[in-house]
Enzyme design. Structure first.
Site, short mmCIF file in Angstrom:
data_model
loop_
_atom_site.label_atom_id
_atom_site.label_comp_id
_atom_site.label_asym_id
_atom_site.label_seq_id
_atom_site.Cartn_x
_atom_site.Cartn_y
_atom_site.Cartn_z
N VAL A 46 0.84 -1.20 0.00
CA VAL A 46 0.00 0.00 0.00
C VAL A 46 0.88 1.25 0.00
CG1 VAL A 46 -1.76 1.30 1.27
CG2 VAL A 46 -1.91 -1.19 1.14
N CYS A 47 1.98 1.21 0.74
CA CYS A 47 2.85 2.39 0.90
C CYS A 47 3.27 3.02 -0.43
CB CYS A 47 4.06 2.04 1.74
SG CYS A 47 3.65 1.46 3.40
N PRO A 48 3.78 2.26 -1.40
CA PRO A 48 4.20 2.92 -2.63
C PRO A 48 3.04 3.56 -3.40
CG PRO A 48 4.42 0.53 -2.85
CD PRO A 48 4.09 0.82 -1.42
N GLU A 50 0.49 5.08 -2.01
CA GLU A 50 0.24 6.36 -1.33
C GLU A 50 1.33 7.38 -1.66
OE1 GLU A 50 -1.89 5.53 2.84
OE2 GLU A 50 0.22 4.91 2.78
N LEU A 51 2.58 6.95 -1.59
CA LEU A 51 3.69 7.87 -1.85
C LEU A 51 3.69 8.33 -3.30
CD1 LEU A 51 6.45 6.15 0.29
CD2 LEU A 51 5.02 8.10 0.91
#
Length: 187
Positions: A46-48, A50-51
């Site tokens: 999920v992190c990439p 969002e970033l």
């Protein structure tokens, strides 16, 4: 205890930005609006997304005078390595702070102690270093940069227009409210 209307606590950290390692402290958040954007870990799922969403909208944040500081418990070296190999992360021009000591995560109360990772916390800090918006999501729930932009515009509007407030779903240019005795019970 809520962090709303509290000052950002002192910190110092190493970060990666545009191919360089830099030092970052709470003083860097002064004299401009900032987003401190915590995420669990580099090289995840999920992190990439969002970033990358923040990177795709970074110019809009800049137009509002807002700087973005992404923070995870990884090191600044890990941020560079991730930046070098991930198509999504290569887009990032904003600051990626390493917090391997967990000090910043503890300051913002988003450290998942037993995992050594950060919750998905978003903090909007005004130009005086005061936290105006706090949002924390469960690990599997990604955030939306456009909704964050909308909230920042509302917070900046309220800061610039004492006595006015922004109702639900307010967008720039729409009508605001001026709370008063006459308005009680009429909404």
């Amino acid at each position: 205890m809520s962090l709303i209307n509290t000052a950002v606590k002192p910190f110092q950290a190493k970060a990666f930005k545009q191919g360089k390692f830099i030092d970052v402290t709470e003083a860097d958040l002064m004299d401009k609006w900032s987003v401190v954007f915590f995420y669990p870990a580099d090289f995840t799922f999920v992190c990439p997304t969002e970033l990358e969403d923040l990177a795709d909208n970074y110019a809009e944040f800049q137009k509002l005078g807002v700087e973005i500081y992404a923070v995870s418990t990884d090191t600044h070296f890990s941020h560079k390595a991730w930046h070098d190999v991930s198509p999504a992360i290569k887009k990032i021009d904003y600051v990626m702070i390493g917090d391997p000591t967990h000090a910043i995560c503890r300051n913002f109360e988003v450290l998942i102690e037993d995992a050594g990772l950060a919750d998905r916390g978003t903090f909007v800090v005004d130009s005086d270093g005061i936290i105006q918006i706090v949002e924390v999501n469960a690990g599997g729930v990604g955030r939306d940069a456009k909704e964050l932009l909308r909230k920042i515009k509302a917070a900046q509007y309220v800061a610039a227009h004492p006595g006015e407030v922004c109702p639900a779903k307010w967008h720039e240019g729409e009508k605001t409210l001026a709370p008063s005795l006459d308005l009680v019970g009429k909404i």
